[in-house]
Design an enzyme around this catalytic site. Sequence first.
Site, PDB file in Angstrom:
ATOM      1  N   LEU A 124      -2.634  -1.080   4.949  1.00 47.83           N
ATOM      2  CA  LEU A 124      -1.607  -0.294   4.260  1.00 47.83           C
ATOM      3  C   LEU A 124      -2.084   0.081   2.848  1.00 47.83           C
ATOM      4  O   LEU A 124      -2.065   1.240   2.456  1.00 47.83           O
ATOM      5  CB  LEU A 124      -0.304  -1.107   4.200  1.00 47.83           C
ATOM      6  CG  LEU A 124       0.883  -0.476   3.483  1.00 47.83           C
ATOM      7  CD1 LEU A 124       1.354   0.789   4.212  1.00 47.83           C
ATOM      8  CD2 LEU A 124       2.062  -1.468   3.395  1.00 47.83           C
ATOM      9  N   THR A 125      -2.541  -0.932   2.097  1.00 44.81           N
ATOM     10  CA  THR A 125      -2.887  -0.741   0.680  1.00 44.81           C
ATOM     11  C   THR A 125      -4.084   0.199   0.508  1.00 44.81           C
ATOM     12  O   THR A 125      -5.014   0.182   1.301  1.00 44.81           O
ATOM     13  CB  THR A 125      -3.228  -2.113   0.057  1.00 44.81           C
ATOM     14  OG1 THR A 125      -2.155  -3.012   0.325  1.00 44.81           O
ATOM     15  CG2 THR A 125      -3.448  -2.014  -1.438  1.00 44.81           C
ATOM     16  N   PRO A 127      -6.670   2.097  -2.803  1.00 46.36           N
ATOM     17  CA  PRO A 127      -7.048   1.866  -4.207  1.00 46.36           C
ATOM     18  C   PRO A 127      -5.982   2.377  -5.181  1.00 46.36           C
ATOM     19  O   PRO A 127      -5.733   1.769  -6.215  1.00 46.36           O
ATOM     20  CB  PRO A 127      -8.366   2.635  -4.357  1.00 46.36           C
ATOM     21  CG  PRO A 127      -8.934   2.677  -2.974  1.00 46.36           C
ATOM     22  CD  PRO A 127      -7.759   2.743  -2.039  1.00 46.36           C
ATOM     23  N   GLY A 130      -0.450   0.321  -4.062  1.00 43.85           N
ATOM     24  CA  GLY A 130      -0.236  -1.027  -3.542  1.00 43.85           C
ATOM     25  C   GLY A 130       1.249  -1.255  -3.363  1.00 43.85           C
ATOM     26  O   GLY A 130       1.812  -1.050  -2.289  1.00 43.85           O
ATOM     27  N   GLY A 240       5.922 -11.181   8.283  1.00 41.75           N
ATOM     28  CA  GLY A 240       4.721 -11.572   7.529  1.00 41.75           C
ATOM     29  C   GLY A 240       5.086 -12.363   6.282  1.00 41.75           C
ATOM     30  O   GLY A 240       4.416 -13.331   5.916  1.00 41.75           O
ATOM     31  N   GLY A 339      -8.561 -35.559 -14.009  1.00 43.76           N
ATOM     32  CA  GLY A 339      -9.817 -34.798 -13.895  1.00 43.76           C
ATOM     33  C   GLY A 339     -10.256 -34.624 -12.459  1.00 43.76           C
ATOM     34  O   GLY A 339     -10.894 -33.620 -12.111  1.00 43.76           O
ATOM     35  N   GLU A 362       1.613  -9.144   0.600  1.00 39.73           N
ATOM     36  CA  GLU A 362       2.792  -8.919   1.473  1.00 39.73           C
ATOM     37  C   GLU A 362       3.972  -8.452   0.613  1.00 39.73           C
ATOM     38  O   GLU A 362       5.126  -8.768   0.891  1.00 39.73           O
ATOM     39  CB  GLU A 362       3.163 -10.192   2.249  1.00 39.73           C
ATOM     40  CG  GLU A 362       2.016 -10.814   3.009  1.00 39.73           C
ATOM     41  CD  GLU A 362       1.956 -10.471   4.487  1.00 39.73           C
ATOM     42  OE1 GLU A 362       2.959 -10.020   5.025  1.00 39.73           O
ATOM     43  OE2 GLU A 362       0.884 -10.657   5.077  1.00 39.73           O
TER      44      GLU A 362
HETATM   45  C1  LIG Z   1      -6.737 -11.325  -1.091  1.00 39.47           C
HETATM   46  C2  LIG Z   1      -5.908 -10.129  -0.767  1.00 39.47           C
HETATM   47  C3  LIG Z   1      -5.749  -9.762   0.572  1.00 39.47           C
HETATM   48  C4  LIG Z   1      -4.985  -8.626   0.892  1.00 39.47           C
HETATM   49  N1  LIG Z   1      -4.894  -8.228   2.195  1.00 39.47           N
HETATM   50  C5  LIG Z   1      -4.302  -7.045   2.507  1.00 39.47           C
HETATM   51  C6  LIG Z   1      -4.337  -6.542   3.845  1.00 39.47           C
HETATM   52  O1  LIG Z   1      -4.866  -7.177   4.766  1.00 39.47           O
HETATM   53  N2  LIG Z   1      -3.772  -5.330   4.083  1.00 39.47           N
HETATM   54  C7  LIG Z   1      -3.188  -4.585   3.108  1.00 39.47           C
HETATM   55  O2  LIG Z   1      -2.686  -3.495   3.398  1.00 39.47           O
HETATM   56  N3  LIG Z   1      -3.147  -5.027   1.815  1.00 39.47           N
HETATM   57  C8  LIG Z   1      -3.691  -6.247   1.500  1.00 39.47           C
HETATM   58  N4  LIG Z   1      -3.685  -6.699   0.198  1.00 39.47           N
HETATM   59  C9  LIG Z   1      -3.123  -5.852  -0.854  1.00 39.47           C
HETATM   60  C10 LIG Z   1      -1.813  -6.374  -1.437  1.00 39.47           C
HETATM   61  O3  LIG Z   1      -0.787  -6.207  -0.515  1.00 39.47           O
HETATM   62  C11 LIG Z   1      -1.598  -5.619  -2.764  1.00 39.47           C
HETATM   63  O4  LIG Z   1      -2.558  -6.106  -3.693  1.00 39.47           O
HETATM   64  C12 LIG Z   1      -0.184  -5.795  -3.306  1.00 39.47           C
HETATM   65  O5  LIG Z   1       0.740  -5.130  -2.490  1.00 39.47           O
HETATM   66  C13 LIG Z   1      -0.041  -5.277  -4.744  1.00 39.47           C
HETATM   67  O6  LIG Z   1      -0.543  -4.003  -4.886  1.00 39.47           O
HETATM   68  P1  LIG Z   1      -1.568  -3.669  -6.082  1.00 39.47           P
HETATM   69  O7  LIG Z   1      -2.642  -4.695  -6.056  1.00 39.47           O
HETATM   70  O8  LIG Z   1      -1.960  -2.240  -5.965  1.00 39.47           O
HETATM   71  O9  LIG Z   1      -0.730  -3.906  -7.399  1.00 39.47           O
HETATM   72  P2  LIG Z   1       0.220  -2.815  -8.150  1.00 39.47           P
HETATM   73  O10 LIG Z   1       1.150  -2.205  -7.174  1.00 39.47           O
HETATM   74  O11 LIG Z   1      -0.642  -1.920  -8.952  1.00 39.47           O
HETATM   75  O12 LIG Z   1       1.052  -3.756  -9.120  1.00 39.47           O
HETATM   76  C14 LIG Z   1       0.565  -4.200 -10.396  1.00 39.47           C
HETATM   77  C15 LIG Z   1       1.692  -5.005 -11.036  1.00 39.47           C
HETATM   78  O13 LIG Z   1       2.834  -4.164 -11.278  1.00 39.47           O
HETATM   79  C16 LIG Z   1       3.975  -4.732 -10.650  1.00 39.47           C
HETATM   80  N5  LIG Z   1       4.848  -3.654 -10.171  1.00 39.47           N
HETATM   81  C17 LIG Z   1       4.485  -2.534  -9.458  1.00 39.47           C
HETATM   82  N6  LIG Z   1       5.551  -1.784  -9.208  1.00 39.47           N
HETATM   83  C18 LIG Z   1       6.625  -2.405  -9.767  1.00 39.47           C
HETATM   84  C19 LIG Z   1       8.021  -2.090  -9.865  1.00 39.47           C
HETATM   85  N7  LIG Z   1       8.546  -1.003  -9.284  1.00 39.47           N
HETATM   86  N8  LIG Z   1       8.830  -2.953 -10.528  1.00 39.47           N
HETATM   87  C20 LIG Z   1       8.324  -4.083 -11.085  1.00 39.47           C
HETATM   88  N9  LIG Z   1       7.012  -4.425 -11.025  1.00 39.47           N
HETATM   89  C21 LIG Z   1       6.175  -3.597 -10.378  1.00 39.47           C
HETATM   90  C22 LIG Z   1       3.433  -5.572  -9.509  1.00 39.47           C
HETATM   91  O14 LIG Z   1       4.354  -6.553  -9.097  1.00 39.47           O
HETATM   92  C23 LIG Z   1       2.183  -6.149 -10.148  1.00 39.47           C
HETATM   93  O15 LIG Z   1       2.510  -7.272 -10.930  1.00 39.47           O
HETATM   94  C24 LIG Z   1      -4.376  -7.865  -0.142  1.00 39.47           C
HETATM   95  C25 LIG Z   1      -4.528  -8.270  -1.472  1.00 39.47           C
HETATM   96  C26 LIG Z   1      -5.268  -9.383  -1.794  1.00 39.47           C
HETATM   97  C27 LIG Z   1      -5.427  -9.767  -3.252  1.00 39.47           C
END
Ligand SMILES: Cc1cc2nc3c(=O)[nH]c(=O)nc-3n(C[C@H](O)[C@H](O)[C@H](O)COP(=O)(O)OP(=O)(O)OC[C@H]3O[C@@H](n4cnc5c(N)ncnc54)[C@H](O)[C@@H]3O)c2cc1C
Length: 378
Positions: A124-125, A127, A130, A240, A339, A362
Site C-alpha cells: 500500500l505505502t 515513498p 504513507g 492486521g 546494564g 498498520e
Molecule cells: C518496518 C516497516 C515495515 C512496513 N511494512 C509495510 C508493508 O508491508 N506494506 C505497506 O504497505 N507498508 C508498510 N510499512 C509502511 C507503514 O505502514 C508506514 O510507514 C506508515 O503507514 C506511516 O507512513 P509514513 O512512513 O509515510 O509516515 P507519514 O505518513 O509521513 O507520517 C509522518 C508522521 O506524521 C504523522 N501524521 C501524518 N498524517 C497525520 C494526520 N493527519 N494527523 C496527525 N498526524 C499525522 C504520522 O503519524 C507520523 O508521525 C512498513 C513500515 C515499516 C517501518
Amino acid sequence: MDFALTEEQSAIFDMARDFGAEHIAPHARTWEAEGTIPKALWPKLAELGFGGLYVSEERGGTGLSRLDATLVFEALSQSCASVAAFLSIHNMCARMIDAYGTDALKDRMLPKALSMETILSYCLTEPGSGSDAAALKTKAARDNSGYLLTGTKAFISGGGYSDAYIVMARTSDDGPKGISAIVVEDGAAGLSFGGLEDKMGWRSQPTRQVQMDSCPAPAENLLGEEGQGFKYAMAGLDGGRLNIAACSIGAAQAALDQTVAYMAERRAFGKSIDQFQGLQFRLADMEIALQSARTFLRQAAWKLDTGAPDATKFCAMAKKLCTETGSNVADQCLQLHGGYGYLADYGVEKIVRDLRVHQILEGTNEIMRLITARHMIQ
Ligand SMILES: Cc1cc2nc3c(=O)[nH]c(=O)nc-3n(C[C@H](O)[C@H](O)[C@H](O)COP(=O)(O)OP(=O)(O)OC[C@H]3O[C@@H](n4cnc5c(N)ncnc54)[C@H](O)[C@@H]3O)c2cc1C
C-alpha cells in the site's frame, strides 16, 4: 459475559507458544543477524493451519475467528515478534484473496499460500504516501490481457522475498474510489526491488521497495471490483491491527516473565532486587497494564468477529493501547535488568527494538487517534 478462553482456544494458544519455543526462539537472533527468515520455517507453521488462519474452511483454510487468530499471534510473539508479525501480513493477504479473488485466482494461488510454499506481501505505502494512503500514485493501466502496473511501493515487508504482492494501484483518478487491488506475481516482467532496508527492529524480515515498470498482471488477478481496492485494503487492516496489537502484548509478556525471574536471582544491597517495594510496584503496574490491554484487545476482536458497527474504532483503539503498553512494558523490563538489559544475550533489547515499529505501521498511532476521534464527533 464469559471472559475465559475455551478449551479449544487455550489449546490453540499453547500449540502456537510451544511451536515458537521449539522452532523460532532458538534461532531468532541468528535470523536477525542474517536479515532473513528461512523459507523452510513456513510450511511447518502451515502444518498447524497458520498459513490461512481466517481463510474459509471450504477453501482449505483454518476458518478461525479474529479473536482466535490474536491468540496465535500473541503466543508466537513470545518467541519473536518479527516472525509473528510477518506471518500476520501473509494471513491478511491470503484472506483478501479468499474474500475478493476470482475463482481462477483462488484455485491457482490459495493452495500454495495455505501450505506456505508461497508467501504473500501487502503493498500500500509509497515513498510519497504513507498515512495519506489514498494519495498513492502507482498506476494500473488496462491492456488486452489485464493490467500494466507502474510505480514504487515503499517499506514492503517481504519485498524481494515473497512470491506474490497485493498491490493497491490507481485504475482511475477518482481519489480512493480510483484504487484497485491487483496481485503481482514474482518473476513478472518489469518487477524489481530496492536494496535491503537497514532497520532498528524487525530485522529478520526483509524490507525493500517494490518497483514496477509496466509490470503485467492478468485480468483474473484483480481482487473484487475495480475501484474497490482501497476499501478492501482498509478492511484487511482492521484484522492486521488486532494482530500487531497481539504481537506487542505477547512479546511484552515474555519480557515481563523473564524480568520477574531475573529479579529473583539478581542481588543488590544484600537481597534479591524483587524485594524492593519500589520495584514490586513497577512489576504490579506492568501486570495491570498488560492484563487490561489484553482484555481490551479481545473485546475489539470480538467486535470485529460479530460485525459490530464500531469495530473499526475498537480495532484502532486497541492497536494504539496495546502497542504503546507493549513498548512501555518492554522498556521498563530492560531498565529492571540494569546494564544486562542492554546486552543482546539477555533478549530484552531485541523486544524493545522489535516492538517500536508497531506504533508506526498498520497505520501510525496518530492515525489510530484520528480514526477514534472521527467516530466520536460524527
Ligand atoms: C518496518 C516497516 C515495515 C512496513 N511494512 C509495510 C508493508 O508491508 N506494506 C505497506 O504497505 N507498508 C508498510 N510499512 C509502511 C507503514 O505502514 C508506514 O510507514 C506508515 O503507514 C506511516 O507512513 P509514513 O512512513 O509515510 O509516515 P507519514 O505518513 O509521513 O507520517 C509522518 C508522521 O506524521 C504523522 N501524521 C501524518 N498524517 C497525520 C494526520 N493527519 N494527523 C496527525 N498526524 C499525522 C504520522 O503519524 C507520523 O508521525 C512498513 C513500515 C515499516 C517501518
